[in-house]
Design an enzyme around this catalytic site. Structure first.
Site, PDB file in Angstrom:
ATOM      1  N   TYR A 149       0.788  -0.914   0.482  1.00  0.00           N
ATOM      2  CA  TYR A 149       0.097  -0.078   0.001  1.00  0.00           C
ATOM      3  C   TYR A 149       0.839   1.361   0.129  1.00  0.00           C
ATOM      4  O   TYR A 149       2.332   1.573   0.738  1.00  0.00           O
ATOM      5  CB  TYR A 149      -1.180  -0.080   1.375  1.00  0.00           C
ATOM      6  CG  TYR A 149      -1.350   1.124   0.904  1.00  0.00           C
ATOM      7  CD1 TYR A 149      -2.999   1.106   0.537  1.00  0.00           C
ATOM      8  CD2 TYR A 149      -1.713   2.469   2.108  1.00  0.00           C
ATOM      9  CE1 TYR A 149      -4.135   2.397   0.282  1.00  0.00           C
ATOM     10  CE2 TYR A 149      -2.319   3.310   2.068  1.00  0.00           C
ATOM     11  CZ  TYR A 149      -3.656   3.330   1.454  1.00  0.00           C
ATOM     12  OH  TYR A 149      -4.100   4.823   1.416  1.00  0.00           O
ATOM     13  N   ASP A 251       9.115   2.872   0.673  1.00  0.00           N
ATOM     14  CA  ASP A 251       8.451   3.441   1.163  1.00  0.00           C
ATOM     15  C   ASP A 251       8.387   2.761   2.947  1.00  0.00           C
ATOM     16  O   ASP A 251       8.090   2.504   3.250  1.00  0.00           O
ATOM     17  CB  ASP A 251       6.682   3.014   0.709  1.00  0.00           C
ATOM     18  CG  ASP A 251       5.574   4.144   1.024  1.00  0.00           C
ATOM     19  OD1 ASP A 251       5.547   4.727   2.424  1.00  0.00           O
ATOM     20  OD2 ASP A 251       4.506   3.587   0.960  1.00  0.00           O
ATOM     21  N   LYS A 278       3.101   9.754   8.220  1.00  0.00           N
ATOM     22  CA  LYS A 278       3.111   9.380   9.651  1.00  0.00           C
ATOM     23  C   LYS A 278       3.614  10.073  11.113  1.00  0.00           C
ATOM     24  O   LYS A 278       3.968  11.373  11.271  1.00  0.00           O
ATOM     25  CB  LYS A 278       2.572   8.303   9.856  1.00  0.00           C
ATOM     26  CG  LYS A 278       2.197   7.611   8.862  1.00  0.00           C
ATOM     27  CD  LYS A 278       1.657   6.608   9.153  1.00  0.00           C
ATOM     28  CE  LYS A 278       0.283   4.979   8.028  1.00  0.00           C
ATOM     29  NZ  LYS A 278      -0.729   5.741   8.448  1.00  0.00           N
TER      30      LYS A 278
HETATM   31  C1  LIG Z   1       3.294   2.355   3.817  1.00  0.00           C
HETATM   32  C2  LIG Z   1       2.678   3.248   3.202  1.00  0.00           C
HETATM   33  N1  LIG Z   1       2.681   4.805   2.129  1.00  0.00           N
HETATM   34  C3  LIG Z   1       1.890   5.362   2.070  1.00  0.00           C
HETATM   35  C4  LIG Z   1       1.010   5.810   3.181  1.00  0.00           C
HETATM   36  C5  LIG Z   1      -0.040   6.581   3.115  1.00  0.00           C
HETATM   37  O1  LIG Z   1       0.053   7.914   3.315  1.00  0.00           O
HETATM   38  P1  LIG Z   1      -1.047   8.966   4.013  1.00  0.00           P
HETATM   39  O2  LIG Z   1      -2.136   8.677   4.456  1.00  0.00           O
HETATM   40  O3  LIG Z   1      -0.766   9.691   5.028  1.00  0.00           O
HETATM   41  O4  LIG Z   1      -1.118   9.448   2.417  1.00  0.00           O
HETATM   42  C6  LIG Z   1       0.487   5.117   3.729  1.00  0.00           C
HETATM   43  C7  LIG Z   1      -0.885   5.457   4.800  1.00  0.00           C
HETATM   44  O5  LIG Z   1      -1.085   4.551   5.396  1.00  0.00           O
HETATM   45  C8  LIG Z   1       0.529   3.871   3.984  1.00  0.00           C
HETATM   46  O6  LIG Z   1       0.888   2.914   5.028  1.00  0.00           O
END
Ligand SMILES: Cc1ncc(COP(=O)(O)O)c(C=O)c1O
Length: 451
Positions: A149, A251, A278
């Site tokens: 994700y 990521d 986060k």
């Molecule tokens: C691994 C990862 N990448 C990207 C995101 C997206 O971040 P945001 O919700 O701040 O857009 C998340 C959100 O949970 C995530 O867990």
């Protein structure tokens, strides 16, 4: 009383709010995750581990806004920093000096990040990082893992939780759009790999090498079930990306909390670019991306002073965002990241390990199998399966029981994600952990008794 009847009785006001809000807000909630049957809970306040809902129920929150609040709610230092900042403005027309301070902190902790930019969210960070990789390599496509994700853009909303009948062979997964509205054409440029399968992933990368700008990977599949990568897998992907000229992006929106230098320090594998979010915002909206100076330099004007002006020698990659680098997110982020030093992270990880061990032990006597995955301060409970090592193992989860576990835990005053994800925060104590382990065991018994 059944789990659901108990839940409905305890959360009557939440239900009223849900019905009223639902008339205007689809699903009664702005974030899709915050709506579930029979109705979601609406929270009113939080301090440390504890949150209170509109019915006056209190909960220990083992989700901490999906891992975004490593210090828990309303940490005193963060609140003070925010109060001070509020008196001199929230989001200004020009850059603020805290931007440099937070950049310095992250660059000092994560060696692969030579240069960094902030954004408004994790989603934006991934979007900008992947565009950067495409500009750098001159190639159009990206690769991601099945179950990975990376936020909500079309490019990565592919094969996050693909249904079994569409997902294709385990060693060569299909690219499956997560929902309607993602054009068919998009699937061509997002290639999907089987996470933790070195040979199959290498073969897919090789087959698409001339088109691939980037491989984006989470060091631990988060939404995919908190499944840690094998170190050998990440190392092998590093080597193949080097060989094929593909930009490797980690990521670390969730995994940055695993070590001062993030998941890449934990695993000892270095990406070219890193995306973050986060914890970096300390509870306020933020994202960041950074990495190799030669790649990040595409964000600089290459002549002249106007980044829009193509006559000045070719425009730099443009990054917009009205609230990017806003003073509140930077103040909360800087305070949080300073407090989350190496000692705090070590403590957090030890508590995470304690939680996984105690929950697994408490649940071992249950008639419903439970698997606890995770690493460091992160965990995921999977109901109805005895082992989860690769993403497709999560398919064995008993979805109805998983949901009842979520509701039964709420009935006992514990919050995790509906899909079972959770984390510990610096305010989580051993007493909280024992409370949680007991609540999981009781909840599993309650579910079994109903069957
Ligand atoms: C691994 C990862 N990448 C990207 C995101 C997206 O971040 P945001 O919700 O701040 O857009 C998340 C959100 O949970 C995530 O867990």
């Amino acid at each position: 009383m059944t789990v659901i009847a108990d839940y409905e009785k305890r959360t009557a006001r939440s239900r009223e709010h849900f019905v009223a809000a639902g008339a205007m807000i689809p699903a009664g909630a702005t974030r899709s995750l915050n709506s579930w049957p029979p109705h979601p809970v609406y929270l009113e306040s939080g301090a440390g581990m504890l949150v209170t809902d509109v019915d006056g129920n209190t909960y220990r929150d083992f989700l901490a806004n999906y891992t975004a609040l490593p210090l828990g709610y309303a940490d005193q230092d963060v609140t003070r920093a925010l109060a001070e900042q509020l008196t001199s403005g929230t989001a200004h027309s020009f850059s603020r000096t805290q931007e440099k301070a937070l950049a310095e902190l992250i660059v000092a902790r994560v060696p692969s990040i030579e240069r960094i930019r902030f954004t408004g969210s994790g989603t934006e960070s991934v979007m900008f990082a992947l565009r950067l990789a495409k500009a750098f390599t001159g190639r159009p496509a990206v690769a991601k893992a099945e179950g990975g994700y990376h936020g909500t853009t079309d490019e990565v909303m592919i094969s996050v939780r693909p249904p079994a009948d569409k997902a294709g062979a385990a060693h060569a997964p299909n690219s499956v759009a997560e929902m309607a509205g993602i054009p068919e054409s998009r699937l061509h440029d997002t290639i999907v790999l089987p996470f933790n399968d070195i040979d199959a992933s290498t073969a897919v990368l090789r087959a698409n090498a001339d088109r691939l700008a980037a491989l984006v990977l989470e060091p631990v599949l988060g939404v995919g079930g908190m499944i840690p990568a094998d170190r050998a897998y990440l190392a092998a992907m590093r080597a193949v990306c080097d060989e094929l000229g593909i930009v490797l992006v980690f990521d670390e929106v969730i995994t940055l909390r695993l070590a001062p230098g993030g998941g890449q320090e934990h695993y000892g594998v270095t990406p070219d670019l890193t995306t973050m979010g986060k914890i970096v915002g300390g509870g306020l909206p933020i994202g960041a991306y950074g990495g190799r100076a030669d790649i990040m330099s595409l964000l600089e004007p290459r002549g002249g002073t106007d980044v829009y002006d193509a006559r000045s020698g070719g425009p730099a990659l443009y990054q917009g965002g009205t609230f990017t680098g806003n003073a509140l997110s930077l103040a909360a982020g800087l305070t949080t990241m300073r407090k989350l030093d190496a000692a705090a992270i070590a403590d957090l990880n030890a508590h995470g390990e304690l939680l996984r061990t105690r929950v697994a032990k408490a649940a071992s006597g249950s008639l419903v199998p439970l698997t606890v995955t995770g690493v460091g301060s992160l965990f995921n409970l999977h109901v109805g399966v005895t082992d989860v090592r690769v993403f497709r193992d999560v398919r064995g989860v008993d979805a109805a029981k998983q949901h009842r576990l979520f509701l039964a835990l709420l009935n006992r005053g514990a919050i995790i994600a509906p899909r079972g994800m959770g984390c510990v925060s610096t305010c989580t104590t051993e007493t909280d952990i024992d409370f949680f382990a007991a609540a999981v065991a009781e909840s599993l018994d309650a579910i079994t008794a109903e069957d």
